[in-house]
Design a protein around this motif. Sequence first.
Motif, mmCIF file in Angstrom:
data_model
loop_
_atom_site.group_PDB
_atom_site.id
_atom_site.type_symbol
_atom_site.label_atom_id
_atom_site.label_comp_id
_atom_site.label_asym_id
_atom_site.label_seq_id
_atom_site.Cartn_x
_atom_site.Cartn_y
_atom_site.Cartn_z
ATOM 1 N N MET A 1 -4.852 3.497 14.532
ATOM 2 C CA MET A 1 -4.125 3.689 13.284
ATOM 3 C C MET A 1 -2.635 3.641 13.613
ATOM 4 N N THR A 2 -1.898 2.875 12.839
ATOM 5 C CA THR A 2 -0.476 2.687 13.087
ATOM 6 C C THR A 2 0.359 3.285 11.963
ATOM 7 N N LEU A 3 1.395 4.033 12.344
ATOM 8 C CA LEU A 3 2.371 4.519 11.363
ATOM 9 C C LEU A 3 3.471 3.479 11.267
ATOM 10 N N HIS A 4 3.715 3.007 10.062
ATOM 11 C CA HIS A 4 4.809 2.068 9.803
ATOM 12 C C HIS A 4 5.940 2.832 9.134
ATOM 13 N N ALA A 5 7.162 2.564 9.541
ATOM 14 C CA ALA A 5 8.363 3.125 8.917
ATOM 15 C C ALA A 5 9.344 1.967 8.787
ATOM 16 N N VAL A 6 9.494 1.466 7.562
ATOM 17 C CA VAL A 6 10.253 0.235 7.355
ATOM 18 C C VAL A 6 11.292 0.426 6.250
ATOM 19 N N PRO A 7 12.564 0.161 6.546
ATOM 20 C CA PRO A 7 13.581 0.201 5.490
ATOM 21 C C PRO A 7 13.289 -0.850 4.429
ATOM 22 N N GLY A 8 13.664 -0.538 3.188
ATOM 23 C CA GLY A 8 13.390 -1.434 2.067
ATOM 24 C C GLY A 8 13.740 -2.894 2.312
ATOM 25 N N PRO A 9 14.971 -3.200 2.759
ATOM 26 C CA PRO A 9 15.346 -4.609 2.936
ATOM 27 C C PRO A 9 14.548 -5.336 4.023
ATOM 28 N N GLU A 10 13.885 -4.576 4.903
ATOM 29 C CA GLU A 10 13.116 -5.202 5.984
ATOM 30 C C GLU A 10 11.631 -5.362 5.655
ATOM 31 N N MET A 11 11.220 -4.951 4.465
ATOM 32 C CA MET A 11 9.810 -5.102 4.075
ATOM 33 C C MET A 11 9.469 -6.581 3.972
ATOM 34 N N THR A 12 8.365 -6.965 4.610
ATOM 35 C CA THR A 12 7.894 -8.333 4.416
ATOM 36 C C THR A 12 7.191 -8.409 3.065
ATOM 37 N N ALA A 13 7.045 -9.604 2.566
ATOM 38 C CA ALA A 13 6.337 -9.774 1.295
ATOM 39 C C ALA A 13 4.910 -9.246 1.401
ATOM 40 N N ALA A 14 4.251 -9.493 2.521
ATOM 41 C CA ALA A 14 2.863 -9.050 2.700
ATOM 42 C C ALA A 14 2.775 -7.520 2.735
ATOM 43 N N ASP A 15 3.690 -6.870 3.442
ATOM 44 C CA ASP A 15 3.664 -5.407 3.499
ATOM 45 C C ASP A 15 3.990 -4.801 2.140
ATOM 46 N N LEU A 16 4.995 -5.341 1.468
ATOM 47 C CA LEU A 16 5.353 -4.833 0.148
ATOM 48 C C LEU A 16 4.181 -4.984 -0.813
ATOM 49 N N TYR A 17 3.536 -6.139 -0.797
ATOM 50 C CA TYR A 17 2.382 -6.366 -1.667
ATOM 51 C C TYR A 17 1.282 -5.338 -1.376
ATOM 52 N N ALA A 18 1.014 -5.091 -0.085
ATOM 53 C CA ALA A 18 -0.067 -4.173 0.296
ATOM 54 C C ALA A 18 0.216 -2.748 -0.162
ATOM 55 N N VAL A 19 1.450 -2.270 0.005
ATOM 56 C CA VAL A 19 1.729 -0.894 -0.419
ATOM 57 C C VAL A 19 1.802 -0.792 -1.940
ATOM 58 N N LEU A 20 2.304 -1.827 -2.605
ATOM 59 C CA LEU A 20 2.320 -1.810 -4.070
ATOM 60 C C LEU A 20 0.901 -1.824 -4.622
ATOM 61 N N GLU A 21 0.016 -2.549 -3.950
ATOM 62 C CA GLU A 21 -1.382 -2.572 -4.392
ATOM 63 C C GLU A 21 -2.006 -1.181 -4.275
ATOM 64 N N LEU A 22 -1.759 -0.468 -3.158
ATOM 65 C CA LEU A 22 -2.282 0.892 -2.998
ATOM 66 C C LEU A 22 -1.704 1.804 -4.073
ATOM 67 N N ARG A 23 -0.401 1.755 -4.276
ATOM 68 C CA ARG A 23 0.214 2.591 -5.305
ATOM 69 C C ARG A 23 -0.372 2.294 -6.678
ATOM 70 N N HIS A 24 -0.553 1.033 -6.991
ATOM 71 C CA HIS A 24 -1.113 0.641 -8.286
ATOM 72 C C HIS A 24 -2.544 1.167 -8.440
ATOM 73 N N LEU A 25 -3.362 1.012 -7.391
ATOM 74 C CA LEU A 25 -4.747 1.478 -7.461
ATOM 75 C C LEU A 25 -4.822 2.985 -7.683
ATOM 76 N N VAL A 26 -3.966 3.744 -7.005
ATOM 77 C CA VAL A 26 -4.016 5.201 -7.130
ATOM 78 C C VAL A 26 -3.384 5.671 -8.434
ATOM 79 N N PHE A 27 -2.146 5.267 -8.685
ATOM 80 C CA PHE A 27 -1.405 5.835 -9.806
ATOM 81 C C PHE A 27 -1.739 5.218 -11.163
ATOM 82 N N VAL A 28 -1.980 3.927 -11.200
ATOM 83 C CA VAL A 28 -2.208 3.264 -12.487
ATOM 84 C C VAL A 28 -3.703 3.185 -12.808
ATOM 85 N N VAL A 29 -4.500 2.680 -11.877
ATOM 86 C CA VAL A 29 -5.923 2.470 -12.142
ATOM 87 C C VAL A 29 -6.703 3.784 -12.059
#
Length: 151
Positions: A1-29
């Motif tokens: 298991m890896t802990l990622h700590a990434v400043p906003g401007p350094e987020m890759t599109a793939a990482d941003l998509y993955a965390v937004l998907e988790l947030r959407h699944l938990v908070f919205v769905v």
Amino acid sequence: MTLHAVPGPEMTAADLYAVLELRHLVFVVEQVCPYPELDGRDLLPDTVHLWWQPDSTPLSYLRVLGAPGSERRVGRVCTAATARGTGLGSKLMAAAIDLIGPDESVLDAQLPAQALYARFGYLPEGEPFDEDGILHIRMRRPGQSRTATSV
């Protein structure tokens, strides 16, 4: 298991998509809470994203807003349903506290999660309030004094 700590401007599109998907699944769905989840803060220079990820899918996530030396804000704390009860949320909060260091920080806790944040020094502030149909309470972790070292 890896802990990622990434400043906003350094987020890759793939990482941003993955965390937004988790947030959407938990908070919205899961919480059936349609709200403007995208708020324009994710790519700011002072935003740091923290998440635990065993492979290609983040399991636990939060973000810290604000520059070091100022009041920081912890938000969007979530854990995938399949990973709840494993301690990842606590490990994630410990990583956030390490990142925040001695700075004062605030968060808006859903009432059932209040005890989790209290374990990390957050104290309730004010009265519970309704945010999108879910009761929250503002919690604050006072700034820690920086100890001077003598040479």
